[in-house]
Design a protein around this motif. Structure first.
Motif, PDB file in Angstrom:
ATOM      1  N   CYS A 100      36.648  37.578  29.743  1.00  0.00           N
ATOM      2  CA  CYS A 100      36.669  37.644  31.206  1.00  0.00           C
ATOM      3  C   CYS A 100      36.515  39.097  31.637  1.00  0.00           C
ATOM      4  O   CYS A 100      36.523  40.005  30.821  1.00  0.00           O
ATOM      5  CB  CYS A 100      37.938  37.025  31.786  1.00  0.00           C
ATOM      6  SG  CYS A 100      39.456  37.450  30.974  1.00  0.00           S
ATOM      7  N   THR A 101      36.358  39.300  32.927  1.00  0.00           N
ATOM      8  CA  THR A 101      36.266  40.648  33.458  1.00  0.00           C
ATOM      9  C   THR A 101      37.595  41.042  34.096  1.00  0.00           C
ATOM     10  O   THR A 101      38.376  40.191  34.504  1.00  0.00           O
ATOM     11  CB  THR A 101      35.152  40.779  34.524  1.00  0.00           C
ATOM     12  OG1 THR A 101      35.436  39.892  35.604  1.00  0.00           O
ATOM     13  CG2 THR A 101      33.793  40.479  33.943  1.00  0.00           C
ATOM     14  N   TYR A 116      31.801  33.928  41.903  1.00  0.00           N
ATOM     15  CA  TYR A 116      30.386  33.546  41.952  1.00  0.00           C
ATOM     16  C   TYR A 116      30.190  32.107  41.492  1.00  0.00           C
ATOM     17  O   TYR A 116      29.246  31.782  40.788  1.00  0.00           O
ATOM     18  CB  TYR A 116      29.524  34.494  41.100  1.00  0.00           C
ATOM     19  CG  TYR A 116      29.894  35.934  41.223  1.00  0.00           C
ATOM     20  CD1 TYR A 116      29.831  36.581  42.461  1.00  0.00           C
ATOM     21  CD2 TYR A 116      30.344  36.664  40.145  1.00  0.00           C
ATOM     22  CE1 TYR A 116      30.193  37.911  42.598  1.00  0.00           C
ATOM     23  CE2 TYR A 116      30.705  37.995  40.265  1.00  0.00           C
ATOM     24  CZ  TYR A 116      30.626  38.610  41.496  1.00  0.00           C
ATOM     25  OH  TYR A 116      30.988  39.923  41.628  1.00  0.00           O
ATOM     26  N   GLU A 141      31.974  33.138  36.891  1.00  0.00           N
ATOM     27  CA  GLU A 141      32.421  34.258  36.058  1.00  0.00           C
ATOM     28  C   GLU A 141      33.940  34.334  36.087  1.00  0.00           C
ATOM     29  O   GLU A 141      34.537  34.471  37.149  1.00  0.00           O
ATOM     30  CB  GLU A 141      31.826  35.560  36.605  1.00  0.00           C
ATOM     31  CG  GLU A 141      32.256  36.778  35.826  1.00  0.00           C
ATOM     32  CD  GLU A 141      31.730  38.058  36.437  1.00  0.00           C
ATOM     33  OE1 GLU A 141      32.555  38.937  36.758  1.00  0.00           O
ATOM     34  OE2 GLU A 141      30.494  38.170  36.615  1.00  0.00           O
ATOM     35  N   GLN A 190      33.309  28.156  27.455  1.00  0.00           N
ATOM     36  CA  GLN A 190      32.499  29.359  27.683  1.00  0.00           C
ATOM     37  C   GLN A 190      31.230  29.216  26.841  1.00  0.00           C
ATOM     38  O   GLN A 190      31.251  29.419  25.632  1.00  0.00           O
ATOM     39  CB  GLN A 190      33.275  30.630  27.342  1.00  0.00           C
ATOM     40  CG  GLN A 190      34.372  30.892  28.350  1.00  0.00           C
ATOM     41  CD  GLN A 190      34.994  32.258  28.238  1.00  0.00           C
ATOM     42  OE1 GLN A 190      35.411  32.674  27.171  1.00  0.00           O
ATOM     43  NE2 GLN A 190      35.075  32.954  29.367  1.00  0.00           N
ATOM     44  N   LEU A 249      35.015  44.372  30.535  1.00  0.00           N
ATOM     45  CA  LEU A 249      34.814  43.082  29.882  1.00  0.00           C
ATOM     46  C   LEU A 249      35.878  42.991  28.803  1.00  0.00           C
ATOM     47  O   LEU A 249      35.894  43.798  27.875  1.00  0.00           O
ATOM     48  CB  LEU A 249      33.414  43.019  29.275  1.00  0.00           C
ATOM     49  CG  LEU A 249      32.962  41.677  28.724  1.00  0.00           C
ATOM     50  CD1 LEU A 249      32.918  40.622  29.844  1.00  0.00           C
ATOM     51  CD2 LEU A 249      31.592  41.801  28.100  1.00  0.00           C
ATOM     52  N   SER A 294      30.631  36.452  26.819  1.00  0.00           N
ATOM     53  CA  SER A 294      30.313  36.460  28.248  1.00  0.00           C
ATOM     54  C   SER A 294      31.431  35.781  29.029  1.00  0.00           C
ATOM     55  O   SER A 294      32.003  34.800  28.558  1.00  0.00           O
ATOM     56  CB  SER A 294      28.997  35.710  28.484  1.00  0.00           C
ATOM     57  OG  SER A 294      28.806  35.486  29.866  1.00  0.00           O
ATOM     58  N   PRO A 295      31.732  36.271  30.240  1.00  0.00           N
ATOM     59  CA  PRO A 295      32.746  35.618  31.071  1.00  0.00           C
ATOM     60  C   PRO A 295      32.227  34.356  31.765  1.00  0.00           C
ATOM     61  O   PRO A 295      32.958  33.718  32.517  1.00  0.00           O
ATOM     62  CB  PRO A 295      33.129  36.700  32.082  1.00  0.00           C
ATOM     63  CG  PRO A 295      31.918  37.554  32.195  1.00  0.00           C
ATOM     64  CD  PRO A 295      31.275  37.532  30.831  1.00  0.00           C
ATOM     65  N   SER A 296      30.974  33.994  31.518  1.00  0.00           N
ATOM     66  CA  SER A 296      30.421  32.768  32.100  1.00  0.00           C
ATOM     67  C   SER A 296      31.247  31.579  31.614  1.00  0.00           C
ATOM     68  O   SER A 296      31.422  31.393  30.414  1.00  0.00           O
ATOM     69  CB  SER A 296      28.958  32.606  31.682  1.00  0.00           C
ATOM     70  OG  SER A 296      28.438  31.403  32.197  1.00  0.00           O
ATOM     71  N   THR A 297      31.752  30.792  32.558  1.00  0.00           N
ATOM     72  CA  THR A 297      32.704  29.736  32.231  1.00  0.00           C
ATOM     73  C   THR A 297      32.376  28.448  32.972  1.00  0.00           C
ATOM     74  O   THR A 297      32.004  28.479  34.142  1.00  0.00           O
ATOM     75  CB  THR A 297      34.138  30.187  32.617  1.00  0.00           C
ATOM     76  OG1 THR A 297      34.426  31.415  31.943  1.00  0.00           O
ATOM     77  CG2 THR A 297      35.179  29.161  32.268  1.00  0.00           C
ATOM     78  N   GLN A 326      37.474  35.923  35.839  1.00  0.00           N
ATOM     79  CA  GLN A 326      38.063  37.243  36.042  1.00  0.00           C
ATOM     80  C   GLN A 326      39.569  37.159  35.843  1.00  0.00           C
ATOM     81  O   GLN A 326      40.214  36.223  36.284  1.00  0.00           O
ATOM     82  CB  GLN A 326      37.766  37.741  37.451  1.00  0.00           C
ATOM     83  CG  GLN A 326      38.315  39.135  37.713  1.00  0.00           C
ATOM     84  CD  GLN A 326      38.022  39.616  39.104  1.00  0.00           C
ATOM     85  OE1 GLN A 326      38.168  38.891  40.071  1.00  0.00           O
ATOM     86  NE2 GLN A 326      37.589  40.852  39.222  1.00  0.00           N
ATOM     87  N   ARG A 362      31.091  26.166  37.630  1.00  0.00           N
ATOM     88  CA  ARG A 362      30.631  27.211  36.721  1.00  0.00           C
ATOM     89  C   ARG A 362      30.688  28.537  37.462  1.00  0.00           C
ATOM     90  O   ARG A 362      30.358  28.613  38.640  1.00  0.00           O
ATOM     91  CB  ARG A 362      29.209  26.924  36.270  1.00  0.00           C
ATOM     92  CG  ARG A 362      28.711  27.913  35.241  1.00  0.00           C
ATOM     93  CD  ARG A 362      27.307  27.579  34.761  1.00  0.00           C
ATOM     94  NE  ARG A 362      27.045  28.356  33.568  1.00  0.00           N
ATOM     95  CZ  ARG A 362      26.491  27.879  32.481  1.00  0.00           C
ATOM     96  NH1 ARG A 362      26.117  26.636  32.432  1.00  0.00           N
ATOM     97  NH2 ARG A 362      26.295  28.660  31.448  1.00  0.00           N
TER      98      ARG A 362
END
Length: 132
Positions: free
Chosen positions: A26-27, A58, A126, A72, A14, A77-80, A128, A124
Protein backbone atom coordinates in the motif's frame (compact mmCIF):
# COMPACT_ATOMS: atom_id res chain seq x y z
CA UNK A 1 1.10 -4.98 11.86
CA UNK A 2 4.68 -4.78 10.66
CA UNK A 3 6.08 -2.63 7.85
CA UNK A 4 8.84 -4.71 6.25
CA UNK A 5 9.85 -2.43 3.36
CA UNK A 6 9.33 1.23 2.43
CA UNK A 7 10.46 2.84 -0.82
CA UNK A 8 9.94 6.52 -1.60
CA UNK A 9 8.12 7.85 -4.64
CA UNK A 10 8.66 11.44 -3.47
CA UNK A 11 6.15 12.41 -0.80
CA UNK A 12 4.41 9.07 -1.07
CA UNK A 13 5.96 5.85 0.20
CA UNK A 14 5.25 2.39 -1.21
CA UNK A 15 5.21 0.06 1.79
CA UNK A 16 5.03 -3.69 2.18
CA UNK A 17 3.33 -4.73 5.38
CA UNK A 18 2.79 -8.06 7.07
CA UNK A 19 -0.85 -8.29 8.10
CA UNK A 20 -2.59 -11.43 9.34
CA UNK A 21 0.14 -13.61 7.83
CA UNK A 22 -0.10 -12.01 4.39
CA UNK A 23 2.19 -9.54 2.59
CA UNK A 24 0.17 -6.47 1.55
CA UNK A 25 1.40 -3.51 -0.53
CA UNK A 26 0.00 0.00 0.00
CA UNK A 27 1.00 3.64 -0.11
CA UNK A 28 1.64 5.99 2.80
CA UNK A 29 1.62 9.76 2.32
CA UNK A 30 4.46 11.48 4.13
CA UNK A 31 4.57 15.25 3.81
CA UNK A 32 7.12 15.77 6.58
CA UNK A 33 10.07 14.95 4.36
CA UNK A 34 10.68 14.49 0.68
CA UNK A 35 12.86 11.57 -0.32
CA UNK A 36 14.28 11.07 -3.78
CA UNK A 37 12.40 8.43 -5.75
CA UNK A 38 13.67 4.92 -5.07
CA UNK A 39 15.21 5.73 -1.67
CA UNK A 40 14.42 3.49 1.28
CA UNK A 41 12.66 5.26 4.17
CA UNK A 42 13.85 3.32 7.21
CA UNK A 43 11.90 5.57 9.61
CA UNK A 44 8.68 3.74 8.68
CA UNK A 45 10.07 0.19 8.86
CA UNK A 46 9.13 -1.71 12.01
CA UNK A 47 6.19 -2.85 14.12
CA UNK A 48 3.32 -0.40 14.56
CA UNK A 49 1.11 -0.62 17.61
CA UNK A 50 -0.64 2.71 16.98
CA UNK A 51 -4.04 2.66 15.35
CA UNK A 52 -3.85 2.46 11.58
CA UNK A 53 -6.58 2.99 9.02
CA UNK A 54 -6.89 1.77 5.48
CA UNK A 55 -8.35 3.80 2.64
CA UNK A 56 -9.01 2.78 -0.96
CA UNK A 57 -8.31 5.76 -3.24
CA UNK A 58 -9.19 6.29 -6.91
CA UNK A 59 -11.77 3.53 -6.58
CA UNK A 60 -14.47 2.38 -8.94
CA UNK A 61 -17.18 -0.26 -8.81
CA UNK A 62 -15.70 -3.50 -10.04
CA UNK A 63 -18.47 -5.41 -11.78
CA UNK A 64 -16.15 -7.47 -14.00
CA UNK A 65 -14.10 -9.20 -11.30
CA UNK A 66 -15.46 -10.29 -7.95
CA UNK A 67 -12.83 -11.07 -5.36
CA UNK A 68 -13.38 -13.21 -2.33
CA UNK A 69 -12.72 -10.43 0.18
CA UNK A 70 -9.24 -9.10 -0.63
CA UNK A 71 -6.91 -9.52 -3.62
CA UNK A 72 -3.89 -7.64 -5.00
CA UNK A 73 -3.63 -8.71 -8.67
CA UNK A 74 -0.36 -6.90 -9.51
CA UNK A 75 2.82 -7.88 -7.70
CA UNK A 76 4.44 -5.06 -5.66
CA UNK A 77 1.53 -2.72 -6.39
CA UNK A 78 -1.11 -1.14 -4.12
CA UNK A 79 -3.74 -1.95 -6.77
CA UNK A 80 -6.42 -3.83 -4.84
CA UNK A 81 -9.71 -5.57 -5.52
CA UNK A 82 -11.90 -6.07 -2.49
CA UNK A 83 -15.40 -6.96 -1.52
CA UNK A 84 -17.16 -5.37 1.40
CA UNK A 85 -20.46 -4.47 2.96
CA UNK A 86 -21.43 -0.80 2.78
CA UNK A 87 -21.76 0.53 6.34
CA UNK A 88 -22.80 4.04 5.31
CA UNK A 89 -22.34 6.58 2.57
CA UNK A 90 -20.85 9.97 3.43
CA UNK A 91 -21.71 11.32 -0.02
CA UNK A 92 -21.77 10.03 -3.61
CA UNK A 93 -17.98 9.88 -3.77
CA UNK A 94 -17.06 8.47 -0.35
CA UNK A 95 -18.42 5.43 1.53
CA UNK A 96 -17.35 3.38 4.51
CA UNK A 97 -17.31 -0.39 4.06
CA UNK A 98 -16.49 -3.38 6.21
CA UNK A 99 -14.09 -5.94 4.74
CA UNK A 100 -13.26 -9.28 6.41
CA UNK A 101 -9.49 -8.86 5.94
CA UNK A 102 -8.92 -5.10 6.46
CA UNK A 103 -11.84 -4.26 8.73
CA UNK A 104 -13.59 -0.92 8.30
CA UNK A 105 -12.18 1.38 5.62
CA UNK A 106 -13.04 4.50 3.65
CA UNK A 107 -13.55 4.19 -0.09
CA UNK A 108 -12.94 7.31 -2.21
CA UNK A 109 -14.53 6.87 -5.66
CA UNK A 110 -13.23 8.49 -8.84
CA UNK A 111 -16.78 9.43 -9.87
CA UNK A 112 -20.12 9.74 -8.13
CA UNK A 113 -21.74 6.40 -7.38
CA UNK A 114 -25.02 5.35 -5.87
CA UNK A 115 -24.69 2.50 -3.39
CA UNK A 116 -27.14 1.39 -0.74
CA UNK A 117 -26.27 0.88 2.91
CA UNK A 118 -25.77 -2.81 3.80
CA UNK A 119 -25.21 -3.80 0.15
CA UNK A 120 -22.26 -6.00 -0.83
CA UNK A 121 -19.99 -4.36 -3.42
CA UNK A 122 -16.76 -5.23 -5.20
CA UNK A 123 -14.39 -2.35 -5.83
CA UNK A 124 -10.95 -1.74 -7.27
CA UNK A 125 -8.53 1.03 -6.31
CA UNK A 126 -5.21 1.97 -4.69
CA UNK A 127 -4.78 0.82 -1.10
CA UNK A 128 -3.43 3.49 1.25
CA UNK A 129 -2.29 3.06 4.84
CA UNK A 130 -2.90 5.93 7.26
CA UNK A 131 -0.80 5.91 10.41
CA UNK A 132 -2.37 7.96 13.20
Amino acid sequence: MEIVNCISTGYERLVSIFLKGKLVVCTVESYDKYLKEGCIDSSLIGVFKEPVNFRLKYAFINDKEFSNGFFQPIENSPSTILTGKVKFSENNEKVVISNDFLGELIIEFENSVCVKDNSLISIRGELQLEIQ
